[in-house]
Each structure stands twice: as C-alpha cells, then as structure tokens.
Scaffold this active site. Structure first.
Site, mmCIF file in Angstrom:
data_model
loop_
_atom_site.group_PDB
_atom_site.id
_atom_site.type_symbol
_atom_site.label_atom_id
_atom_site.label_comp_id
_atom_site.label_asym_id
_atom_site.label_seq_id
_atom_site.Cartn_x
_atom_site.Cartn_y
_atom_site.Cartn_z
ATOM 1 N N GLY A 246 5.584 143.849 -12.041
ATOM 2 C CA GLY A 246 5.695 143.851 -10.582
ATOM 3 C C GLY A 246 4.325 143.990 -9.948
ATOM 4 O O GLY A 246 3.307 143.683 -10.575
ATOM 5 N N SER A 247 4.306 144.470 -8.710
ATOM 6 C CA SER A 247 3.045 144.545 -7.978
ATOM 7 C C SER A 247 2.166 145.682 -8.523
ATOM 8 O O SER A 247 2.656 146.604 -9.181
ATOM 9 C CB SER A 247 3.321 144.809 -6.502
ATOM 10 O OG SER A 247 3.867 146.103 -6.367
ATOM 11 N N GLY A 251 3.166 149.406 -9.901
ATOM 12 C CA GLY A 251 2.724 149.806 -11.239
ATOM 13 C C GLY A 251 1.909 151.088 -11.223
ATOM 14 O O GLY A 251 1.977 151.899 -12.148
ATOM 15 N N GLU A 268 2.575 145.119 -16.429
ATOM 16 C CA GLU A 268 2.192 143.722 -16.213
ATOM 17 C C GLU A 268 2.253 143.518 -14.712
ATOM 18 O O GLU A 268 3.321 143.270 -14.144
ATOM 19 C CB GLU A 268 3.186 142.828 -16.975
ATOM 20 C CG GLU A 268 2.584 141.531 -17.411
ATOM 21 C CD GLU A 268 2.774 140.479 -16.377
ATOM 22 O OE1 GLU A 268 1.831 140.282 -15.576
ATOM 23 O OE2 GLU A 268 3.838 139.866 -16.347
ATOM 24 N N CYS A 302 2.954 135.531 -11.406
ATOM 25 C CA CYS A 302 1.787 136.420 -11.481
ATOM 26 C C CYS A 302 0.596 135.631 -12.002
ATOM 27 O O CYS A 302 -0.548 136.045 -11.818
ATOM 28 C CB CYS A 302 2.076 137.647 -12.328
ATOM 29 S SG CYS A 302 2.677 137.234 -13.934
HETATM 30 C C1 UN1 Z 1 5.103 136.150 -14.406
HETATM 31 O O1 UN1 Z 1 4.820 135.459 -13.429
HETATM 32 O O2 UN1 Z 1 5.414 137.372 -14.264
HETATM 33 O O3 UN1 Z 1 2.526 132.093 -17.909
HETATM 34 C C2 UN1 Z 1 5.194 135.640 -15.780
HETATM 35 C C3 UN1 Z 1 3.439 131.894 -17.096
HETATM 36 C C4 UN1 Z 1 4.847 132.250 -17.500
HETATM 37 C C5 UN1 Z 1 5.109 133.695 -17.278
HETATM 38 C C6 UN1 Z 1 4.765 134.213 -15.930
HETATM 39 N N1 UN1 Z 1 5.030 131.914 -18.891
HETATM 40 O O4 UN1 Z 1 3.248 131.408 -15.988
#
Ligand code: UN1
Length: 511
Positions: A246-247, A251, A268, A302
C-alpha cells in the site's frame, strides 16, 4: 472514447459463487459476520455490483484463532505435500481464470487483458511455489571443532497477516499465500475495502482446494476496516509476519506497530519510478514501453512510470511522439477488448489526480496533454503529460494516476542523480544502445531501486525475481528468488558426534 458496453455480469458472479450479499470472513467455514455492509462499486459505471458484510473485531478473533490452530497441523505436513495443495490451487485458478480476471476488471477497473494477466500472475506464482516446496534449502558449514557437524534448517514461521491493495487485488495475495503455504504457514488475508468481491471469489476457490485435500484452513479471510481487522491484525503477536502492500504512509504506521512488538514486516510501498532515455536509444521501444508503463492500469501500479528523463538530443522528438500517443489511447469500458485505459478506482482517486495537477502547475509544470476528467459516468480521466522542472516537490510524491512528468538532461550522471533524488526506490529503467551507459546505470553508483531494467519499462515484472524496493518503498521482497526465507524461521544446528567436548574459539574450561 468508447461508450460503455453492457456486460452481463451475472454468469461471472455465478461461476465464482458471488451472491448479492456475501459474508466477509472465512476460517475454514464462512462466518456470519456482524459488521456493516460494504458495497463494491464498478468504477466503469459508479454503480454497485454486490455487497460484503464486513467482519467485526469478534469475527476477526475467530479467524486468527482458527488460523493459529491450522498452523499447528500444517507445519507437520512435509513441504512437498504442501506444494501439492498449491499445485491444485493453480489448477483451480486455471479453470476460473476467465471469470476471475473479469471480476478483477469489474471491481477494480483495469482492462480485461490486464485482469486476465493478473490471474495468470497468480497461476505462475503457484507453479513457482510448487517447485520451491522441494527447494527450501539450508546451508551446511564446516565446523571448526572435530567430529562436529553444523548446518542450518528452515522451519515454518506461523500465521502470516497479508494486507493487500486495490490495484493488484488478487496477484499480491498469491505472491504471499502460495509461498507462505509451501513454507508451512497459515494466513489471514485483509484485502482492500475497494475490492472485497475478488477476495471472496479467491477464498472460495481456495476453500475447494482445502476440502479436496483435507488440508487445515490455512487460507483465511477477514474483510473489514482498520478498527475491526487491520489494527488488531497488525498488533497481533500471533501473526509473526505482516506482509503489507500500500502507500508509504500506511506502511510507516504498520511498520511501527509491528516493530514495537518485535515482529517481522514485509513492506511493499509507494514507488516513483523513472526511465532515463539517452540520445542513442531505440525510440520506438521507448514509446511503447513508456506509454504502457505510464498509462497501463490507468497509472495505478506501484511500478507505474511517473518520471521520464530525456536527453536533450531526442527530447523534442520524444515529447511530440508521446503527446500524440497519449492522444490516441482508447479510453473506455475496461471490459471492451479494444480499450487501453479504463477508469480510476473511485472518486477520490480522480480528485487526488486533479489536485496534484493543480499543485504541479503552481510549481511551474506545464500540461502538454490531458489534465481533465471525462464527462461520463464512472471515474475516467485523460492520461496526462506534464513538462516538469527539476526540484518540483510534487514530482517527489506518488500520485496514483496516469500523470507522466517529463524532464530533460545533458549528461547521464546528471540524469542518474535526478532519478535517485526521490524518497521512493522501487523500479527504474534506462533505454540506451550504449553498453557503457547501461552498465553505468546498473553499477553501484547507478539506480538506487530494487528493480533496474535496460530497454524494458518499469512495470510488468515477472514473478521469478524478488519484487520490492528500497528507501520509502519499504525494503520488502516478495514473489520469486529467495523471498521465501522471510516466511520461515532459520535455525542453526551444531551436532557433536564425538567423545570430547571441544569449545569454539579455543576456549579451555576443564573441570
Ligand atoms: C503493484 O503495483 O503493487 O511489476 C504490483 C508489475 C506487476 C506487479 C505490480 N507484476 O507491474
């Protein structure tokens, strides 16, 4: 822009066992939860799809207690037998890939090809974990003492708390759950409140696998807010590992609570990913990679590309090509196979994007393309290109939307410095055909991110590698490589098979 197509969602929901109202907690059986109804909304229309009755704190207690009990048995199953359960999970996911992928699209708004890709990521992850179940290797060392043997072994850890975000509502569960399961852990999943239906659907699939194999309830679920579920789970001593996506602000809170109780966290968090493009790059590749990485998933990964650094010799041409490409992105119903960009997840995401653009303009940014919300139901925006100045504070923040900031540079060293000057450190890339530039980017003094690519965009990582990032991205690593070690307890063992008791470091202690 395409007009909304009227997808008949009933067969999708029926195949996955989704009712109009679903219980929001599972601990081997579905619990009659006592919390408020949570309506899941289709971001394409703004209309509700179905509802989940959320877990209360008492319901959470039933879930964690069952999970702890399941661990007691599960840890005694041989790891390859646990792998067999995960193999059957992969089979079941293959059977329902189409329906589950479409439910991801319906509930979260990513285009259907990406919804299906996300379920494929779950399947790939399960396949990888099956192999891992026979490779949870420890090392053996040479003891300094005669007739001694020294080695390390890995034991199951306990119950893992898995907290996932809306943008990868099912794949991130699979990154954690498949590895945790082969490692001998049980788990409690707290999904995003934006995506409760996919969590119910996945847990129903897992439920069938548990029943078919006689495995104890290791795949548990508690859908609820942070008072009823999130807070208690993070603070719970019975969950030795909390894996949270998450953000960065979320976190930071989770990491603090887990650290206070000396638990283990796997974080993450936010990314602010950049690509450096040198004058010698293959610009056709750059265009395709940059548009997918910035506009794909409507900028809500992300790993989304948020900052593009263009060397001065190609900056004007590349900017113009991007402007044209952004203008030709087909925006619309994510269920329509012709669509390239669906909606943002909710109204707040649209407002956050518009606010960020206002701030960017105040800080000297110039909108080269886009910048508007679309006048139609649902939560649609234009992909947006912003010519940015160095040190614009807004470009140091992660805005979860399709905004791409463009920067120019003269020398590669300068670009690397700008690239590394943000608090986040998830994914990064360079586009160059010059081997020295590529190696400069990958060197110790190059990219400071957890992921560094050459002639590939920042998003769309494969599951075989360890996934995660440095600095405010949180330092966690999930999915492939040796990420499994976080889900296990390491034990160093020394055995004396001789008749003497020599002490290490030459210490004498004779009676
Ligand atoms: C995410 O955005 O939390 O590498 C994960 C990627 C994907 C996973 C993204 N396999 O863009």
């Amino acid at each position: 822009m395409t007009v909304a197509t009227a997808t008949d969602i009933r067969p999708i929901l029926a195949e996955l066992g989704i009712e109009a109202e679903n219980p929001g907690a599972f601990n081997g059986s579905w619990i009659e939860t006592g919390g408020e109804l949570l309506h899941s909304v289709d971001p394409n229309t703004g209309e509700p799809i179905a509802a989940v009755r959320q877990a209360t704190a008492e319901d959470y207690e039933k879930v964690i207690a069952a999970s702890v009990e399941a661990f007691d048995e599960w840890r005694t199953w041989p790891a390859p037998k646990r792998g067999e359960v995960v193999r059957l999970l992969a089979d079941e996911l293959r059977k329902h890939k189409d329906a589950l992928g479409k439910l991801v699209t319906l509930e979260m708004g990513k285009i259907v090809s990406e919804g299906l890709g996300e379920v494929q990521e779950m399947i790939d992850m399960a396949d990888l974990a099956v192999g891992m179940s026979r490779q949870l290797y420890g090392l053996s060392m040479h003891s300094e003492r005669p007739q001694h043997r020294m080695y390390e072994q890995w034991h199951p850890l306990g119950t893992v708390g898995i907290i996932t975000a809306f943008n990868f509502p099912v794949a991130v569960w699979a990154w954690n759950s498949t590895v945790a399961a082969v490692c001998g852990d049980s788990m409690v999943w707290k999904p995003s409140s934006q995506t409760p239906l996919t969590a119910v659907a996945v847990t129903k699939i897992a439920e069938r696998v548990l029943e078919a194999t006689g495995a104890p309830p290791v795949f548990n679920l508690a859908i609820g807010d942070r008072h009823a579920v999130g807070g208690p789970l993070v603070a719970d001593h019975r969950a030795p590992l909390i894996s949270a996506t998450g953000s960065t602000s979320m976190g930071r809170k989770i990491g603090t609570v887990v650290a206070e109780r000396l638990g283990r966290s796997l974080l993450e968090l936010g990314g602010n990913n950049g690509i450096i493009v040198t004058d010698d790059a293959d610009l056709d590749l750059v265009l395709r990679a940059a548009v997918f990485a910035s506009v794909g998933t409507a900028g809500q990964r992300c790993t989304t590309l948020r900052r593009l650094f263009l060397q001065k010799g190609i900056a004007a041409e590349m900017t113009e090509r991007l402007r044209q490409a952004f203008g030709s992105v087909r925006i619309g119903d994510p269920m329509d196979p012709g669509t390239l960009m669906g909606p943002l997840v909710n109204r707040k995401a649209v407002d956050d994007m518009m606010n960020a653009l206002e701030v960017a303009k105040c800080q000297g940014g110039e909108v080269l393309y886009g910048g508007n919300e679309l006048d139609r139901p649902g939560f649609f925006v234009e992909p947006t290109l912003v010519k940015a100045k160095v040190h614009m504070p807004i470009t140091c923040e992660e805005t979860f939307a399709p905004i791409l900031y463009l920067f120019e540079f003269d020398e590669l060293d300068e670009a690397i410095e700008m690239h590394n000057s943000v608090p986040q450190g998830l994914s990064s890339a360079i586009f160059t055909l010059n081997m020295r530039s590529a190696e400069r980017f990958l060197a110790t003094t190059g990219s400071d991110c957890g992921i560094a690519n050459v002639n590939i965009g920042t998003s769309g990582a494969e599951i075989g590698g360890a996934f995660g990032g440095e600095k405010e991205t949180g330092g966690g690593r999930e999915a492939g490589s040796d990420s499994w070690k976080l889900y296990m307890r390491r034990q160093t063992c020394t055995l004396n098979w001789g008749e003497e008791l020599p002490l290490a470091q030459g210490v004498e202690f004779d009676l």
